[in-house]
Design a protein around this motif. Structure first.
Motif, PDB file in Angstrom:
ATOM      1  N   THR A 148       0.738  -1.239  -0.256  1.00 26.26           N
ATOM      2  CA  THR A 148       0.386   0.521  -0.318  1.00 26.26           C
ATOM      3  C   THR A 148       0.931   1.142  -0.131  1.00 26.26           C
ATOM      4  O   THR A 148       1.829   1.487   0.610  1.00 26.26           O
ATOM      5  N   ILE A 149       0.221   2.278  -0.923  1.00 24.22           N
ATOM      6  CA  ILE A 149       1.510   3.210  -1.024  1.00 24.22           C
ATOM      7  C   ILE A 149       1.067   4.765   0.299  1.00 24.22           C
ATOM      8  O   ILE A 149      -0.474   4.305  -0.121  1.00 24.22           O
ATOM      9  N   PRO A 150       1.992   4.904   0.613  1.00 28.94           N
ATOM     10  CA  PRO A 150       1.005   6.457   1.783  1.00 28.94           C
ATOM     11  C   PRO A 150       0.632   7.319   0.786  1.00 28.94           C
ATOM     12  O   PRO A 150       1.165   7.508  -0.488  1.00 28.94           O
ATOM     13  N   LYS A 151      -0.689   7.193   1.749  1.00 31.56           N
ATOM     14  CA  LYS A 151      -1.929   8.572   0.619  1.00 31.56           C
ATOM     15  C   LYS A 151      -1.460   9.582   0.044  1.00 31.56           C
ATOM     16  O   LYS A 151      -0.932  10.274  -0.479  1.00 31.56           O
ATOM     17  N   VAL A 152       0.548   9.731   1.319  1.00 31.16           N
ATOM     18  CA  VAL A 152       0.916  11.441   0.894  1.00 31.16           C
ATOM     19  C   VAL A 152       1.663  11.744  -0.638  1.00 31.16           C
ATOM     20  O   VAL A 152       2.063  12.232  -1.011  1.00 31.16           O
ATOM     21  N   LEU A 153       1.992   9.487  -0.424  1.00 34.73           N
ATOM     22  CA  LEU A 153       2.637   9.690  -1.664  1.00 34.73           C
ATOM     23  C   LEU A 153       1.867   9.853  -3.249  1.00 34.73           C
ATOM     24  O   LEU A 153       3.058   9.402  -4.441  1.00 34.73           O
ATOM     25  N   SER A 154       1.106   9.371  -3.038  1.00 32.09           N
ATOM     26  CA  SER A 154       0.413   8.580  -4.341  1.00 32.09           C
ATOM     27  C   SER A 154       0.021   9.647  -5.669  1.00 32.09           C
ATOM     28  O   SER A 154      -0.131   9.606  -6.641  1.00 32.09           O
ATOM     29  N   VAL A 155      -0.107  11.531  -4.631  1.00 32.66           N
ATOM     30  CA  VAL A 155       0.242  12.338  -6.241  1.00 32.66           C
ATOM     31  C   VAL A 155       1.435  12.562  -6.898  1.00 32.66           C
ATOM     32  O   VAL A 155       1.879  12.718  -7.502  1.00 32.66           O
ATOM     33  N   TYR A 156       2.453  12.269  -5.949  1.00 32.41           N
ATOM     34  CA  TYR A 156       4.104  11.343  -6.912  1.00 32.41           C
ATOM     35  C   TYR A 156       3.775  10.151  -7.216  1.00 32.41           C
ATOM     36  O   TYR A 156       4.739  10.071  -8.329  1.00 32.41           O
ATOM     37  N   MET A 157       2.822   9.423  -7.284  1.00 32.08           N
ATOM     38  CA  MET A 157       3.135   8.506  -8.237  1.00 32.08           C
ATOM     39  C   MET A 157       1.993   8.353  -8.790  1.00 32.08           C
ATOM     40  O   MET A 157       1.225   7.062  -9.344  1.00 32.08           O
ATOM     41  N   ASP A 158       1.500   8.972  -9.313  1.00 32.09           N
ATOM     42  CA  ASP A 158       0.276   9.750 -10.322  1.00 32.09           C
ATOM     43  C   ASP A 158      -0.707   8.823 -10.333  1.00 32.09           C
ATOM     44  O   ASP A 158      -1.645   8.666 -10.978  1.00 32.09           O
ATOM     45  N   GLY A 159      -1.016   8.933  -9.300  1.00 30.47           N
ATOM     46  CA  GLY A 159      -2.085   8.697  -8.017  1.00 30.47           C
ATOM     47  C   GLY A 159      -2.257   6.808  -7.661  1.00 30.47           C
ATOM     48  O   GLY A 159      -2.945   6.639  -7.437  1.00 30.47           O
ATOM     49  N   GLU A 160      -1.365   6.532  -8.312  1.00 26.26           N
ATOM     50  CA  GLU A 160      -1.383   4.962  -7.660  1.00 26.26           C
ATOM     51  C   GLU A 160      -1.151   4.994  -6.179  1.00 26.26           C
ATOM     52  O   GLU A 160      -1.521   5.204  -5.625  1.00 26.26           O
ATOM     53  N   LYS A 161      -2.424   3.909  -5.764  1.00 26.65           N
ATOM     54  CA  LYS A 161      -2.451   3.700  -4.220  1.00 26.65           C
ATOM     55  C   LYS A 161      -1.608   3.225  -3.892  1.00 26.65           C
ATOM     56  O   LYS A 161      -1.653   1.859  -3.001  1.00 26.65           O
ATOM     57  N   ILE A 162      -1.495   1.716  -4.596  1.00 26.35           N
ATOM     58  CA  ILE A 162      -1.026  -0.406  -4.585  1.00 26.35           C
ATOM     59  C   ILE A 162      -0.094  -0.300  -5.308  1.00 26.35           C
ATOM     60  O   ILE A 162       0.237   0.282  -6.433  1.00 26.35           O
ATOM     61  N   LEU A 163       1.135  -0.324  -4.531  1.00 25.68           N
ATOM     62  CA  LEU A 163       2.323  -1.322  -5.450  1.00 25.68           C
ATOM     63  C   LEU A 163       2.349  -2.801  -5.382  1.00 25.68           C
ATOM     64  O   LEU A 163       2.245  -3.408  -4.975  1.00 25.68           O
TER      65      LEU A 163
END
Length: 428
Positions: free
Chosen positions: A409-424
């Motif tokens: 699970t990608i931390p919520k605050v990092l999703s914006v840096y991951m093109d909106g991804e929530k799960i790796l």
């Protein structure tokens, strides 16, 4: 570098303070150096008085028309001896300086007694440790199918190097960008880009040299220029931004941050944390440095601890703050707090940030001063801390946010840096 006047005033008292941090000060060697210095300076003063007196006599005798050859010969001999003493004193001052460079900082009175990390004091624990309903894997196994490749790192460079690809590489970059944005936009640091290779003087200034030379990577150049060292931490270039300078009091504190690679040989750590990313020869870190007025540097220290904590809180990672005892502090620190993040696979907290007040220790080595309200040049206080170590943050995210199917699970605050991804996710 500690103030030499402290040693001159009470070398035994200073030795007792340093003993509490596990350092044995050679008081006899210092006393011998000081005795030699005083002897030379006393003799120099005597010779200067003799030369001045004889120079006056020469003038008086010349006015009388008397022969002054013997007086002039005496003045010449005195001047020659003075020049020899000047060289001797310069060599002795260099020995004294070398002696001082190997002495660690004196601990602040509030630092708890103790020699090892077992004597450190837990200040607070924050966050909730996740309870897993499946067998927890360490970050090596979690990352193996997500792009974390230690075999390729070893192939390219040897042990304690890693290659990141795909989602893991992207997450690592996201963590770095997130940390920088918080330090700049919320905490008010000035973002800097600095050299990753520094000269000897810079490493002496912050205390890595001469004591920790074996921990550094040095580059060899094919000409007569001096060697350059790969930085072990962003603290080195950031703190040295104020070396050999006089700052204006109204501009304090100065707040610098930078994302830099860090290079450490890990000398003496053979066999420690050989698996995974906890102890690498190359890693990234967002560094915080503040250049402070001496009167409020301990307020700044508390502020910097909170700045590091804020990152962990936003990432929703369980952590604790630990006050280091005298014997567990770094060479240049007068007081240090460590932040330790929870690592589920090890069932323990591991250091992810160390925040220290070095007081005037580094500033004295660097000649970093400010002009106070009395227009007097006064030594600054320097503070540094990780905000945070990127690789260890990645380790903590992979382990604390792992899912039973191997995804993370990608931390919520990092999703914006991951093109909106929530799960790796594992690649298909």
């Amino acid at each position: 570098m500690i103030d030499i006047n402290l040693l001159r005033d009470d070398v035994i008292g200073v030795a007792n303070l340093l003993k509490k941090r596990g350092f044995d000060l050679d008081t006899e060697a210092f006393s011998e150096l000081e005795a030699s210095r005083k002897k030379i300076q006393v003799r120099t003063q005597e010779l200067q008085e003799i030369r001045n007196e004889n120079s006056k006599k020469i003038g008086m005798e010349k006015a009388k028309g008397s022969n002054t050859d013997s007086l002039m010969k005496l003045v010449s001999e005195t001047s020659s001896e003075l020049k020899a003493l000047e060289v001797e004193l310069s060599e002795l001052q260099e020995k004294i300086n070398d002696f001082l460079l190997l002495i660690p900082n004196i601990p602040h009175p509030s630092v708890p007694d103790g020699i090892t990390d077992e004597d450190n004091i837990v200040v607070r624990e924050c966050g909730t440790k996740k309870i897993f309903d499946f067998k927890v894997s360490d970050h090596v196994d979690v990352g193996k199918f997500l792009g974390l490749d230690f075999d390729l790192g070893t192939k390219l460079s040897g042990s304690r190097f890693v290659v990141m690809r795909g989602g893991i590489a992207k997450l690592h970059r996201a963590i770095s960008q997130f940390m920088l944005d918080i330090q700049v936009n919320e905490h008010g640091y000035e973002e800097c880009y600095t050299p990753f290779l520094v000269n000897t003087e810079s490493l002496i200034g912050t205390g890595q040299l001469p004591k920790f030379a074996e921990d550094l990577f040095v580059t060899k150049r094919g000409n007569d220029e001096s060697d350059l060292y790969l930085i072990p931490t962003g603290e080195v270039p950031l703190t040295n931004l104020v070396s050999n300078s006089i700052q204006e009091e109204q501009h304090l504190p100065l707040k610098f941050t930078a994302l830099t690679p860090c290079f450490r040989s890990e000398a003496g750590s053979y066999g420690k944390d050989t698996r995974g990313m906890i102890r690498q020869h190359q890693f990234e870190k967002v560094e915080m440095v503040q250049i402070s007025h001496p009167d409020n540097s301990y307020e700044v220290l508390d502020e910097m601890v909170k700045h590091a904590e804020n990152i962990l809180s936003k990432l929703n990672l369980p952590y604790r703050v630990v006050e280091l005892c005298k014997g567990d502090m770094g060479f240049g620190a007068a007081k240090t707090y460590d932040l330790e993040v929870w690592i589920p696979s090890q069932n323990m907290y591991r250091e992810i940030s160390s925040v220290s007040n070095c007081e005037s220790f580094q500033a004295r080595r660097m000649k970093a001063r400010f002009k106070d309200s009395d227009k007097k040049n006064t030594l600054l206080h320097t503070l540094n801390g990780s905000g945070l170590a990127v690789g260890r943050t990645l380790v903590a995210i992979l382990e604390n946010n792992q899912r039973e199917d191997g995804s993370v699970t990608i931390p919520k605050v990092l999703s914006v840096y991951m093109d909106g991804e929530k799960i790796l996710k594992l690649p298909k």
